[in-house]
Design a protein around this motif. Structure first.
Motif, PDB file in Angstrom:
ATOM      1  N   ILE A 122     -78.501  -1.277  74.446  1.00 29.40           N
ATOM      2  CA  ILE A 122     -77.317  -0.561  74.916  1.00 29.40           C
ATOM      3  C   ILE A 122     -76.629  -0.022  73.665  1.00 29.40           C
ATOM      4  N   VAL A 123     -76.415   1.285  73.621  1.00 29.24           N
ATOM      5  CA  VAL A 123     -75.841   1.938  72.449  1.00 29.24           C
ATOM      6  C   VAL A 123     -74.446   2.453  72.793  1.00 29.24           C
ATOM      7  N   GLU A 124     -73.466   2.048  72.009  1.00 35.05           N
ATOM      8  CA  GLU A 124     -72.079   2.445  72.237  1.00 35.05           C
ATOM      9  C   GLU A 124     -71.584   3.265  71.043  1.00 35.05           C
ATOM     10  N   LEU A 125     -71.115   4.472  71.313  1.00 37.10           N
ATOM     11  CA  LEU A 125     -70.556   5.342  70.273  1.00 37.10           C
ATOM     12  C   LEU A 125     -69.066   5.522  70.539  1.00 37.10           C
ATOM     13  N   ARG A 126     -68.245   5.372  69.498  1.00 34.77           N
ATOM     14  CA  ARG A 126     -66.789   5.533  69.659  1.00 34.77           C
ATOM     15  C   ARG A 126     -66.203   6.306  68.491  1.00 34.77           C
ATOM     16  N   SER A 127     -65.245   7.163  68.779  1.00 32.69           N
ATOM     17  CA  SER A 127     -64.560   7.893  67.714  1.00 32.69           C
ATOM     18  C   SER A 127     -63.642   6.942  66.963  1.00 32.69           C
ATOM     19  N   GLY A 187     -85.313  -3.224  68.214  1.00 36.86           N
ATOM     20  CA  GLY A 187     -85.860  -3.517  66.901  1.00 36.86           C
ATOM     21  C   GLY A 187     -85.657  -2.392  65.906  1.00 36.86           C
ATOM     22  N   ASN A 188     -85.587  -1.158  66.388  1.00 36.11           N
ATOM     23  CA  ASN A 188     -85.333   0.001  65.531  1.00 36.11           C
ATOM     24  C   ASN A 188     -83.855   0.365  65.472  1.00 36.11           C
ATOM     25  N   LEU A 189     -83.224   0.425  66.638  1.00 39.24           N
ATOM     26  CA  LEU A 189     -81.851   0.927  66.699  1.00 39.24           C
ATOM     27  C   LEU A 189     -80.806  -0.038  66.160  1.00 39.24           C
ATOM     28  N   LYS A 190     -81.115  -1.327  66.045  1.00 41.22           N
ATOM     29  CA  LYS A 190     -80.118  -2.294  65.565  1.00 41.22           C
ATOM     30  C   LYS A 190     -79.588  -1.916  64.183  1.00 41.22           C
ATOM     31  N   PHE A 191     -80.402  -1.187  63.408  1.00 35.28           N
ATOM     32  CA  PHE A 191     -79.981  -0.792  62.068  1.00 35.28           C
ATOM     33  C   PHE A 191     -78.903   0.296  62.092  1.00 35.28           C
ATOM     34  N   GLU A 192     -78.649   0.867  63.260  1.00 30.51           N
ATOM     35  CA  GLU A 192     -77.650   1.931  63.370  1.00 30.51           C
ATOM     36  C   GLU A 192     -76.242   1.397  63.589  1.00 30.51           C
ATOM     37  N   SER A 193     -76.104   0.094  63.833  1.00 28.09           N
ATOM     38  CA  SER A 193     -74.789  -0.494  64.078  1.00 28.09           C
ATOM     39  C   SER A 193     -73.923  -0.454  62.825  1.00 28.09           C
ATOM     40  N   GLY A 194     -72.728   0.088  62.971  1.00 28.48           N
ATOM     41  CA  GLY A 194     -71.803   0.132  61.849  1.00 28.48           C
ATOM     42  C   GLY A 194     -70.932   1.379  61.898  1.00 28.48           C
ATOM     43  N   VAL A 195     -70.208   1.615  60.811  1.00 32.50           N
ATOM     44  CA  VAL A 195     -69.332   2.780  60.711  1.00 32.50           C
ATOM     45  C   VAL A 195     -70.102   3.935  60.079  1.00 32.50           C
ATOM     46  N   HIS A 196     -70.128   5.074  60.768  1.00 34.22           N
ATOM     47  CA  HIS A 196     -70.782   6.290  60.289  1.00 34.22           C
ATOM     48  C   HIS A 196     -69.685   7.268  59.852  1.00 34.22           C
ATOM     49  N   SER A 213     -63.991  11.852  58.316  1.00 33.64           N
ATOM     50  CA  SER A 213     -63.786  11.230  59.631  1.00 33.64           C
ATOM     51  C   SER A 213     -64.822  10.121  59.803  1.00 33.64           C
ATOM     52  N   ALA A 214     -64.600   9.286  60.801  1.00 30.58           N
ATOM     53  CA  ALA A 214     -65.541   8.183  61.014  1.00 30.58           C
ATOM     54  C   ALA A 214     -65.684   7.849  62.484  1.00 30.58           C
ATOM     55  N   ILE A 215     -66.866   7.366  62.844  1.00 29.58           N
ATOM     56  CA  ILE A 215     -67.113   6.863  64.198  1.00 29.58           C
ATOM     57  C   ILE A 215     -67.794   5.500  64.066  1.00 29.58           C
ATOM     58  N   THR A 216     -67.789   4.730  65.132  1.00 27.38           N
ATOM     59  CA  THR A 216     -68.501   3.446  65.113  1.00 27.38           C
ATOM     60  C   THR A 216     -69.676   3.491  66.090  1.00 27.38           C
ATOM     61  N   GLY A 314     -76.510  -6.157  62.166  1.00 30.53           N
ATOM     62  CA  GLY A 314     -75.834  -4.977  62.696  1.00 30.53           C
ATOM     63  C   GLY A 314     -74.335  -5.139  62.767  1.00 30.53           C
ATOM     64  N   ASP A 315     -73.710  -5.678  61.708  1.00 32.58           N
ATOM     65  CA  ASP A 315     -72.255  -5.849  61.689  1.00 32.58           C
ATOM     66  C   ASP A 315     -71.584  -4.483  61.742  1.00 32.58           C
ATOM     67  N   ARG A 316     -70.760  -4.255  62.769  1.00 36.96           N
ATOM     68  CA  ARG A 316     -70.188  -2.933  62.996  1.00 36.96           C
ATOM     69  C   ARG A 316     -68.924  -2.668  62.175  1.00 36.96           C
ATOM     70  N   SER A 317     -68.441  -3.680  61.445  1.00 38.93           N
ATOM     71  CA  SER A 317     -67.200  -3.508  60.704  1.00 38.93           C
ATOM     72  C   SER A 317     -67.445  -2.892  59.328  1.00 38.93           C
ATOM     73  N   VAL A 318     -68.703  -2.689  58.967  1.00 42.45           N
ATOM     74  CA  VAL A 318     -69.041  -2.222  57.630  1.00 42.45           C
ATOM     75  C   VAL A 318     -69.462  -0.755  57.654  1.00 42.45           C
ATOM     76  N   LYS A 319     -68.966   0.018  56.665  1.00 37.64           N
ATOM     77  CA  LYS A 319     -69.382   1.420  56.520  1.00 37.64           C
ATOM     78  C   LYS A 319     -70.840   1.427  56.088  1.00 37.64           C
ATOM     79  N   ILE A 320     -71.694   1.989  56.902  1.00 42.84           N
ATOM     80  CA  ILE A 320     -73.118   1.924  56.580  1.00 42.84           C
ATOM     81  C   ILE A 320     -73.693   3.250  56.082  1.00 42.84           C
ATOM     82  N   ARG A 321     -73.092   4.371  56.527  1.00 41.16           N
ATOM     83  CA  ARG A 321     -73.739   5.647  56.233  1.00 41.16           C
ATOM     84  C   ARG A 321     -72.718   6.774  56.090  1.00 41.16           C
ATOM     85  N   THR A 322     -73.014   7.709  55.178  1.00 40.19           N
ATOM     86  CA  THR A 322     -72.160   8.893  54.991  1.00 40.19           C
ATOM     87  C   THR A 322     -72.990  10.155  55.185  1.00 40.19           C
TER      88      THR A 322
END
Length: 360
Positions: A122-127, A187-196, A213-216, A314-322
Motif C-alpha cells: 500500500i503506497v501513500e503519497l502526501r504533500s 520488496g522493491n517499493l519499501k525503499f521509497e519510504s521517506g521525504v522526497h 518543496s517536499a512530499i512524504t 523505510g523510516d518516513r521521517s528522514v529526507k531520502i531523495r532530492t
C-alpha cells in the motif's frame, strides 16, 4: 492451514540462509577473518536452534498421525485410552512449538525476508512543505510510480484520493500488486519510504527563484487478516458522501467510509468505490497495514538498530531523495548516489536507484 503455510515459508527462507552460512564458514578466507567468522558462527548457531525446532515439530506431527490412526482403526479399549491421552499431550506440545516458531524472528536477515517476500504493498503519497508546489509534485511522483508499475507489469488501484484546491493532490493512496524476477512489490517499493524533496522554479515564480518543496511517501506491506487482528469494538466507523469524479452517485449516497482506530487514534478514509462495503474493506486493509508497520517500527526501535537500518525499515521521517530540476539530477542521500537523467527517472526509470539501495 494458513499458519502451516506460513511456517513452511519461514522454514524455506531459514534453510536457505542456514545453507549459505554453512558454506561460508568453511571458506578459508572467512575462517581467517576472525570478526566475520565469529559473527557468522553466532548466526549459524542461532538458526541451527530453530532448524531443530522445525524437525521436532515435524516429528510430533508424524506421531500425531500415528495416534489418529490408532484411534480410528484399533479396537482395543486400552490402546484407545492410551492413544487418546497421548494425543492430548502431543497436541499441547505441537501448539507450544508452533507458537515459538510463528512468534520469533530468527535473524535480522530472515525476519526482513519473511516480511518482504511475496508481499504486495500500500503506497501513500502526501504533500508536505511547499503548498501548491508540493501538491503538484505528489501528482508528478504518482505519474512516475505508475509508469514504473507498468514497466514491472504490476497492477495498481487508487484506494483514496484528496485533490488540492488548485492542482495536484494533497493525499493519494494506492494498492499495488504483482511479482516478477526483480522480486515482490513491497520488496522493491519499501525503499521509497521517506521525504522526497524537489528543487525547481515554480511556474508562478516571476523572478526565477528556485523553491524547495517536499512530499512524504509511505510504503506499507499488505497484511492478511490473520497476521494483524483488529477488534471491531476498537473501530469507530463513519460514512459520508464521496467527493470528486463519479457523477450523480457522488451526491446521492454515503458510500465513503472513515475508520478511526480508537486505541491508536489512527484514521483512514476510503471513497473510491461506489459500494460502502468495498470502501470499508479497503479502509480496513490500509488500517491493518499501518498498524502492522507501527508494530514493526516499534520492534526495530526496541532493538536499537543503527542509522543505516533506515534504508531497510523505510523510516518516513528522514529526507531520502532530492529531485533537482535546474541541474537535471536526482540524488538519493542514503547511498549518496546521483543519477543525471531526471527526465528518464520521472518517466518511471527508477529501478537502477532501487538496485543500488538493495545492495547497500
Amino acid at each position: 492451514m494458513i499458519q502451516n503455510s506460513l511456517l513452511n515459508k519461514k522454514f524455506k527462507i531459514l534453510k536457505k540462509e542456514f545453507d549459505t552460512i554453512s558454506k561460508s564458514i568453511s571458506i578459508p578466507k572467512i575462517i581467517y577473518d576472525k570478526i566475520k567468522y565469529k559473527t557468522l558462527l553466532k548466526q549459524y548457531n542461532k538458526i541451527d536452534k530453530w532448524i531443530k525446532y522445525y524437525h521436532e515439530y515435524n516429528k510430533k506431527l508424524s506421531y500425531l498421525h500415528e495416534l489418529n490412526d490408532v484411534l480410528e482403526h484399533d479396537s482395543d479399549p486400552e490402546m484407545i485410552n492410551i492413544a487418546s491421552s497421548e494425543k492430548k499431550n502431543i497436541l499441547e506440545e505441537i501448539m507450544s512449538i508452533k507458537n515459538k516458531l510463528l512468534n520469533n524472528n530468527y535473524s535480522s536477515q530472515t525476519s526482513q525476508n519473511i516480511n518482504d517476500n511475496h508481499r504486495n504493498a500500500i503506497v501513500e503519497l502526501r504533500s508536505g512543505t511547499g503548498g501548491n508546489e508540493a501538491c503538484l509534485f505528489v501528482e508528478e511522483i504518482l505519474r512516475m510510480y505508475i509508469m514504473y508499475f507498468k514497466q514491472m507489469h504490476w497492477k495498481y488501484k487508487i484506494m483514496h484520493a484528496q485533490k488540492s484546491g488548485s492542482t495536484g493532490y494533497k493525499e493519494i493512496i494506492l494498492e499495488v500488486s504483482g511479482s516478477n524476477k526483480k522480486g515482490s512489490v513491497y520488496g522493491n517499493l519499501k525503499f521509497e519510504s521517506g521525504v522526497h524533496r524537489v528543487q525547481r522554479i515554480p511556474k508562478t515564480e516571476s523572478q526565477g527563484r528556485i523553491h524547495t518543496s517536499a512530499i512524504t511517501v509511505a510504503v506499507l506491506p499488505e497484511v492478511q487478516e490473520l497476521e494483524m487482528k483488529i477488534n471491531i469494538s476498537d473501530i469507530k466507523k463513519e460514512t459520508f458522501r464521496s467527493s470528486g469524479a463519479g457523477g450523480q452517485h457522488v451526491n446521492k449516497t454515503e458510500s465513503a467510509v472513515r475508520l478511526t482506530h480508537i486505541p491508536s487514534k489512527m484514521t483512514v478514509e476510503c471513497q473510491e468505490e461506489r459500494s460502502q462495503h468495498k470502501n470499508f474493506e479497503k479502509a480496513m486493509n490500509v488500517l491493518r497495514a499501518r498498524l502492522f508497520q507501527q508494530e514493526l517500527d516499534k520492534r526495530f526501535k526496541e532493538r536499537s538498530f543503527q542509522r543505516k537500518c533506515l534504508i531497510s525499515t523505510g523510516d518516513r521521517s528522514v529526507k531520502i531523495r532530492t529531485y533537482n530540476y535546474p541541474k537535471q539530477r536526482v540524488t538519493d542521500h542514503r547511498v549518496k548516489k546521483t543519477i543525471y537523467d531526471l527526465t528518464g527517472f520521472m518517466n518511471g526509470n527508477i529501478q537502477k536507484m532501487i538496485d543500488f539501495l538493495k545492495k547497500k
